[in-house]
Design a protein around this motif. Structure first.
Motif, short mmCIF file in Angstrom:
data_model
loop_
_atom_site.label_atom_id
_atom_site.label_comp_id
_atom_site.label_asym_id
_atom_site.label_seq_id
_atom_site.Cartn_x
_atom_site.Cartn_y
_atom_site.Cartn_z
N ASP A 92 0.85 -1.18 0.00
CA ASP A 92 0.00 0.00 0.00
C ASP A 92 0.89 1.24 0.00
O ASP A 92 1.70 1.43 0.92
N ARG A 125 2.47 -5.83 3.10
CA ARG A 125 1.53 -6.71 3.80
C ARG A 125 1.62 -8.15 3.30
O ARG A 125 1.92 -8.40 2.14
N ASP A 128 -3.80 -9.40 4.85
CA ASP A 128 -4.19 -8.06 5.31
C ASP A 128 -3.32 -7.56 6.45
O ASP A 128 -3.52 -6.46 6.95
N GLU A 129 -2.35 -8.36 6.85
CA GLU A 129 -1.53 -8.02 8.01
C GLU A 129 -0.31 -7.20 7.61
O GLU A 129 0.47 -7.64 6.75
#
Length: 241
Positions: A92, A125, A128-129
C-alpha cells in the motif's frame, strides 16, 4: 494512542547522544531525571530500552556509556515481492513524491544535498496483516513513477522494466529497534514492539547508487534469512515467524 511516559524520555536521551562518540559517559539517572523533570524510575526504563537496543552500554559500578554502532552486513539481490513469492503479498503506497535530498539521504545515495530524489513510502503486507513499513529513496529521472509502480507492484520490477535500472549489488545493514508511536500506528501494533530495521543500498553495474531504503519489519512476524547460493531441496523464501 497513548505514548508511554518513559518513551518521551527515551527520545530525549537519543537526542542527547545523537552526535556523541562511542564511550561517552552519560549523566547519572538522578541528573537525567532532574534535567527532564521526571522520575528516576522513568529514566531507568528509558535507559534500559536503549541498552537493549545496543545504543548504550551499562558497566556495573562505572556508569552508562554511548555504545559503538552495531553493523551487520547481509547481501541480497531480491525484492520483498520476490522474497515472499508464493504468499499473498501486497504493498500500500502511503506517499510518493519528489523532494530535495537532505544530508543523510544524499550521503547514502552519494549525491549532492538538495538534489531531487523520488521518495516512495509503503506498507508491505502479507494478506491483510502489515509486515513492514518501508521508505525508499531513488535517484535518476523516473517519469510517471506512480503509474508504472501501480501497474507492476514490485519496485525492482518497475525499475527494471520501465526504466532499465537493474541493481547489480546491494548491501543490507540490519539492526534491531523498538517501534515508535508512528511505526506502531502504521504497523497496527504496540509502541515498543521489537522491530528489525534493514537499511538497503543498491547500485547498478557501473557502481552508481540507485536506491537507499529503510524498512522496519515487525519482529513478532518476520524472520530474516540471508543466503549465498541455493541449498538443494530447501525453499529460498523466508517465512513469517
Amino acid at each position: 494512542m497513548r505514548v508511554p511516559k518513559y518513551y518521551t524520555q527515551k527520545v530525549r536521551i537519543q537526542e542527547l547522544i545523537r552526535d556523541a562518540a562511542p564511550g561517552t559517559m552519560l549523566p547519572t539517572e538522578r541528573e537525567l531525571a532532574e534535567r527532564f523533570g521526571t522520575s528516576r524510575t522513568t529514566v531507568r526504563q528509558a535507559l534500559a530500552e536503549l541498552v537493549a537496543e545496543g545504543r548504550l552500554d551499562r558497566v556495573q559500578g562505572r556508569g552508562t556509556f554511548v555504545a559503538a554502532p552495531k553493523i551487520v552486513h547481509l547481501r541480497q539481490l531480491t525484492s520483498f515481492s520476490e522474497d515472499l513469492a508464493g504468499l499473498a503479498t501486497r504493498s500500500d503506497v502511503l506517499a510518493l513524491s519528489e523532494e530535495a535530498a537532505d544530508a543523510a539521504v544524499a550521503a547514502h545515495l552519494r549525491i549532492e544535498p538538495g538534489a531531487v530524489v523520488h521518495r516512495v513510502e509503503r506498507v508491505r503486507r502479507v494478506g491483510d496483516e502489515p509486515l513492514a513499513h518501508e521508505t525508499a529513496f531513488l535517484v535518476g529521472p523516473l517519469p510517471d513513477l506512480a503509474r508504472e509502480l501501480a501497474a507492476r507492484g514490485s519496485l525492482y520490477r518497475t525499475l527494471r522494466e520501465a526504466y532499465g535500472i537493474v541493481p547489480a549489488g546491494v548491501q543490507d545493514d540490519v539492526e534491531t529497534a523498538l517501534a515508535s508511536p508512528d511505526e506502531a500506528r502504521v504497523l497496527e501494533t504496540d509502541v515498543g514492539l521489537p522491530l528489525l530495521l534493514v537499511h538497503r543500498t543498491a547500485w547498478d553495474a557501473a557502481g552508481t547508487v540507485v536506491e537507499w531504503t529503510r524498512s522496519a519489519f515487525r519482529g513478532d512476524r518476520f524472520r530474516f534469512r540471508a543466503r549465498a547460493g541455493e541449498a538443494p531441496g530447501e525453499p529460498r523464501v523466508p517465512s513469517p515467524g
